[in-house]
Design a protein around this motif. Sequence first.
Motif, PDB file in Angstrom:
ATOM      1  N   ALA A   1      15.436 -25.908  54.179  1.00  0.00           N
ATOM      2  CA  ALA A   1      14.485 -25.395  55.163  1.00  0.00           C
ATOM      3  C   ALA A   1      13.905 -26.474  56.067  1.00  0.00           C
ATOM      4  CB  ALA A   1      13.362 -24.654  54.446  1.00  0.00           C
TER       5      ALA A   1
ATOM      6  N   ARG B   1      20.903 -28.139  46.673  1.00  0.00           N
ATOM      7  CA  ARG B   1      19.658 -27.396  46.549  1.00  0.00           C
ATOM      8  C   ARG B   1      18.860 -27.735  45.294  1.00  0.00           C
ATOM      9  NH1 ARG B   1      19.841 -23.372  50.481  1.00  0.00           N
ATOM     10  NH2 ARG B   1      17.580 -23.252  50.164  1.00  0.00           N
TER      11      ARG B   1
ATOM     12  N   VAL C   1      14.438 -14.980  46.149  1.00  0.00           N
ATOM     13  CA  VAL C   1      13.771 -16.285  46.211  1.00  0.00           C
ATOM     14  C   VAL C   1      14.778 -17.347  46.630  1.00  0.00           C
ATOM     15  CG1 VAL C   1      12.014 -15.708  44.495  1.00  0.00           C
ATOM     16  CG2 VAL C   1      14.188 -16.696  43.746  1.00  0.00           C
ATOM     17  N   ASP C   2      14.276 -18.502  47.042  1.00  0.00           N
ATOM     18  CA  ASP C   2      15.144 -19.608  47.430  1.00  0.00           C
ATOM     19  C   ASP C   2      15.975 -20.098  46.249  1.00  0.00           C
ATOM     20  OD1 ASP C   2      14.153 -19.556  50.024  1.00  0.00           O
ATOM     21  OD2 ASP C   2      12.619 -21.082  49.619  1.00  0.00           O
TER      22      ASP C   2
ATOM     23  N   GLU D   1      16.325 -23.058  45.190  1.00  0.00           N
ATOM     24  CA  GLU D   1      15.559 -24.023  44.409  1.00  0.00           C
ATOM     25  C   GLU D   1      14.719 -23.333  43.343  1.00  0.00           C
ATOM     26  OE1 GLU D   1      16.202 -25.945  48.454  1.00  0.00           O
ATOM     27  OE2 GLU D   1      15.854 -23.934  47.659  1.00  0.00           O
TER      28      GLU D   1
END
Length: 293
Positions: free
Chosen positions: A33, A77, A205-206, A208
């Motif tokens: 991001a 990530r 969710v991301d 990560e």
Amino acid sequence: MHRLEDDTPERELPTLSQLITAAAATLARAGVASPRVDAELLAAHVLGVPRSRLLTAAVTGPQAGELERLVARRAAREPLQHLTGTAPFYGLELAVGPGVFIPRFETELLVEWALKQPARRVVDLCSGSGAIAVAFATRRPEAEVHCVERSERALPWLRENVARLAPAVRVVEADVSDESVLSDISGTVDLLLCNPPYVPEATPVDVEVAEHDPHDAVFAGDDGLALMPAIARTAARLLRPGGRLAIEHDDTQGESLPELLRGTGLFTVVEDHRDLAGRPRFVTANRGDQHRG
């Protein structure tokens, strides 16, 4: 990024600016991001300098190789905070890594609210890395602060942060639903704070978060409220009459969590608070004067 060997002569090295630009491009292609910021923070970590000094810093062959390796891991990530070993929170640098939830900026709003409350005895439930407890204790050293965490993987990070930054904080290994947790201070707590798992299970969710944050530190049942009744009961038992409660929550719970707290009949002045983007972020309430169950 172009492969750099540790023994590359320094005169053949790209400049630090070129390395950072290449790293940012790699991270952008990987979907990170904030690729430029992450590239700069990784470079600062490798060089051992503040990010603000990167313009005047020089890079060696081994450092360039280490930066390349960290960038590759970030492009896969892995969380930036796992690579640097620290997470900034309310002006502090907290030790974090695998097994503990990485504190988020949004939680600083709860800390800001808490620091405005008169409180001699404070409890932080679901403490994780200790972000809330440590941030409060470092700014209110006269307060008696207790924190509760059950995760065997998170506890070493919590204990390290407390020992390094706020050694007077008491760490208790326990489940917040345990009716005996902190029984020695039942009914005497002025302020109880909590950033529990609250994300509904089906929420995207991301990478990560999905692959690196502990699942049970993030998700809490279909509606994200699975742990809230137990937190409410424990808070009601620990707080003195008139003591204050604050719980961070998902932005879909700005009505449901306050309703849950009101429904217990144990709290008054239940109010929800929004973050800087206008999203519901945490709820506060006062412990009523009713008989404690």
